[in-house]
Motif scaffolding. Structure first.
Motif, PDB file in Angstrom:
ATOM      1  N   ALA A   1       0.807  -1.223   0.000  1.00 28.02           N
ATOM      2  CA  ALA A   1       0.000   0.000   0.000  1.00 28.02           C
ATOM      3  C   ALA A   1       0.839   1.271   0.000  1.00 28.02           C
ATOM      4  N   ASP A   2       2.037   1.207   0.569  1.00 28.74           N
ATOM      5  CA  ASP A   2       2.882   2.399   0.645  1.00 28.74           C
ATOM      6  C   ASP A   2       3.954   2.424  -0.445  1.00 28.74           C
ATOM      7  N   SER A   3       3.677   1.768  -1.572  1.00 28.38           N
ATOM      8  CA  SER A   3       4.664   1.680  -2.649  1.00 28.38           C
ATOM      9  C   SER A   3       4.883   3.003  -3.369  1.00 28.38           C
ATOM     10  N   GLY A   4       3.896   3.901  -3.281  1.00 24.58           N
ATOM     11  CA  GLY A   4       3.978   5.171  -4.006  1.00 24.58           C
ATOM     12  C   GLY A   4       3.373   5.107  -5.388  1.00 24.58           C
ATOM     13  N   LEU A   5       2.945   3.916  -5.809  1.00 29.52           N
ATOM     14  CA  LEU A   5       2.317   3.761  -7.119  1.00 29.52           C
ATOM     15  C   LEU A   5       0.901   3.221  -6.957  1.00 29.52           C
ATOM     16  N   SER A   6       0.046   3.589  -7.902  1.00 27.31           N
ATOM     17  CA  SER A   6      -1.336   3.112  -7.911  1.00 27.31           C
ATOM     18  C   SER A   6      -1.425   1.818  -8.721  1.00 27.31           C
TER      19      SER A   6
ATOM     20  N   SER B   1      -0.271  11.831 -19.136  1.00 26.19           N
ATOM     21  CA  SER B   1       0.167  13.010 -18.402  1.00 26.19           C
ATOM     22  C   SER B   1       1.692  13.068 -18.412  1.00 26.19           C
ATOM     23  N   ARG B   2       2.234  14.246 -18.116  1.00 35.98           N
ATOM     24  CA  ARG B   2       3.703  14.381 -18.019  1.00 35.98           C
ATOM     25  C   ARG B   2       4.250  13.401 -16.987  1.00 35.98           C
ATOM     26  N   ARG B   3       3.515  13.243 -15.894  1.00 37.81           N
ATOM     27  CA  ARG B   3       3.922  12.331 -14.823  1.00 37.81           C
ATOM     28  C   ARG B   3       4.038  10.903 -15.347  1.00 37.81           C
ATOM     29  N   ASP B   4       2.977  10.421 -16.012  1.00 39.33           N
ATOM     30  CA  ASP B   4       2.965   9.035 -16.469  1.00 39.33           C
ATOM     31  C   ASP B   4       3.995   8.801 -17.573  1.00 39.33           C
ATOM     32  N   ARG B   5       4.180   9.793 -18.444  1.00 36.43           N
ATOM     33  CA  ARG B   5       5.183   9.633 -19.494  1.00 36.43           C
ATOM     34  C   ARG B   5       6.586   9.557 -18.885  1.00 36.43           C
ATOM     35  N   ALA B   6       6.853  10.386 -17.886  1.00 41.59           N
ATOM     36  CA  ALA B   6       8.157  10.336 -17.221  1.00 41.59           C
ATOM     37  C   ALA B   6       8.368   8.981 -16.548  1.00 41.59           C
TER      38      ALA B   6
ATOM     39  N   ARG C   1      16.666  10.461 -12.337  1.00 41.08           N
ATOM     40  CA  ARG C   1      15.846  10.369 -11.128  1.00 41.08           C
ATOM     41  C   ARG C   1      15.217  11.713 -10.794  1.00 41.08           C
ATOM     42  N   ASP C   2      15.925  12.799 -11.063  1.00 36.01           N
ATOM     43  CA  ASP C   2      15.387  14.128 -10.792  1.00 36.01           C
ATOM     44  C   ASP C   2      14.186  14.457 -11.683  1.00 36.01           C
ATOM     45  N   VAL C   3      14.150  13.904 -12.884  1.00 37.01           N
ATOM     46  CA  VAL C   3      12.975  14.095 -13.744  1.00 37.01           C
ATOM     47  C   VAL C   3      11.737  13.538 -13.050  1.00 37.01           C
ATOM     48  N   LEU C   4      11.863  12.381 -12.436  1.00 37.37           N
ATOM     49  CA  LEU C   4      10.739  11.784 -11.717  1.00 37.37           C
ATOM     50  C   LEU C   4      10.372  12.612 -10.489  1.00 37.37           C
ATOM     51  N   ARG C   5      11.371  13.071  -9.771  1.00 34.57           N
ATOM     52  CA  ARG C   5      11.095  13.898  -8.586  1.00 34.57           C
ATOM     53  C   ARG C   5      10.343  15.169  -8.981  1.00 34.57           C
ATOM     54  N   ALA C   6      10.697  15.733 -10.126  1.00 32.51           N
ATOM     55  CA  ALA C   6      10.027  16.954 -10.589  1.00 32.51           C
ATOM     56  C   ALA C   6       8.563  16.699 -10.931  1.00 32.51           C
ATOM     57  N   GLU C   7       8.209  15.445 -11.222  1.00 33.06           N
ATOM     58  CA  GLU C   7       6.828  15.098 -11.534  1.00 33.06           C
ATOM     59  C   GLU C   7       6.072  14.586 -10.318  1.00 33.06           C
ATOM     60  N   GLY C   8       6.678  14.698  -9.133  1.00 37.51           N
ATOM     61  CA  GLY C   8       5.967  14.370  -7.903  1.00 37.51           C
ATOM     62  C   GLY C   8       6.260  13.013  -7.302  1.00 37.51           C
ATOM     63  N   PHE C   9       7.168  12.246  -7.889  1.00 35.68           N
ATOM     64  CA  PHE C   9       7.514  10.948  -7.322  1.00 35.68           C
ATOM     65  C   PHE C   9       8.544  11.129  -6.213  1.00 35.68           C
ATOM     66  N   ASP C  10       8.293  10.527  -5.050  1.00 34.33           N
ATOM     67  CA  ASP C  10       9.323  10.538  -4.017  1.00 34.33           C
ATOM     68  C   ASP C  10      10.255   9.346  -4.238  1.00 34.33           C
TER      69      ASP C  10
END
Length: 200
Positions: free
Chosen positions: A73-78, A129-134, A154-163
């Motif tokens: 549940a806490d994976s960060g992904l849906s 979305s930009r998030r999903d494409r990244a 990795r910073d590209v993902l962080r910029a899209e809201g991924f921790d």
């Protein structure tokens, strides 16, 4: 406590669904037997990949434990994120079985068969979305050129809201399915026919 093969498997052997005549050890413990029955109940049929792994308790557990880690549940992904990565992995690795399986799963999660077709054939043409494409671009790097991944990627993902926990899960999910794709292809695993008509 072991269960009988007849309680969870059809009378045919795994040689009918793949290119190997694996020995069916009939040694599933209570936890693994319950998991297999639950999967069969969920789908209404026994997926060939599960049936193949259920030939041996240790074999099945070795597959299911890392899978459950990805789904925590806490994976960060849906669930949608998970299936997007799984289907893009299957396509990237040329796994016919996994394309059919995760194509059906993605159709069920997103409710859009056309979108799922784009993801399974060329995700770059899908409306993402930009998030999903990244996320998918990064997953493909994991599959094709992991040595090229550095802080910038990795910073590209962080910029899209991924921790960082989510980035770990993206990488883990792509790596997990890379192995599953290659194994399914190597043993000649046949597509479970029911997948092809699910959620159309």
């Amino acid at each position: 406590m072991a269960t009988t093969a007849a309680s969870i498997e059809p009378a045919s052997t795994v040689r009918d669904i793949c290119g190997l005549a694996l020995r069916e050890r009939d040694n599933l413990d209570a936890e693994m037997a319950s998991m297999v029955r639950g999967i069969e109940k969920k789908y209404g049929f026994m997926p060939n990949f599960v049936r193949l792994f259920a030939t041996d308790n240790q074999r099945l557990r070795a597959f299911m434990v890392p899978y459950m880690e990805l789904m925590r549940a806490d994976s960060g992904l849906s669930p949608l994120d998970h299936e997007l990565i799984a289907l893009v992995s299957a396509h990237t690795n040329g796994c016919a079985y996994c394309c059919a399986h995760h194509g059906a799963a993605l159709r069920g999660v997103c409710g859009d068969p056309v979108f799922a077709e784009y993801i399974g054939r060329n995700y770059k043409l899908a409306e993402l979305s930009r998030r999903d494409r990244a996320m998918l671009d990064f997953a493909v790097m994991v599959l094709q050129e992991p040595e090229a991944i550095g802080d910038a990627e990795r910073d590209v993902l962080r910029a899209e809201g991924f921790d960082d926990e989510a980035i770990w899960t993206i990488a883990s999910t792509a790596a997990f399915y890379a192995g599953a794709n290659r194994l399914a292809a190597a043993v000649g695993l046949k597509i479970t026919p029911e997948y092809l008509t699910m959620h159309r």
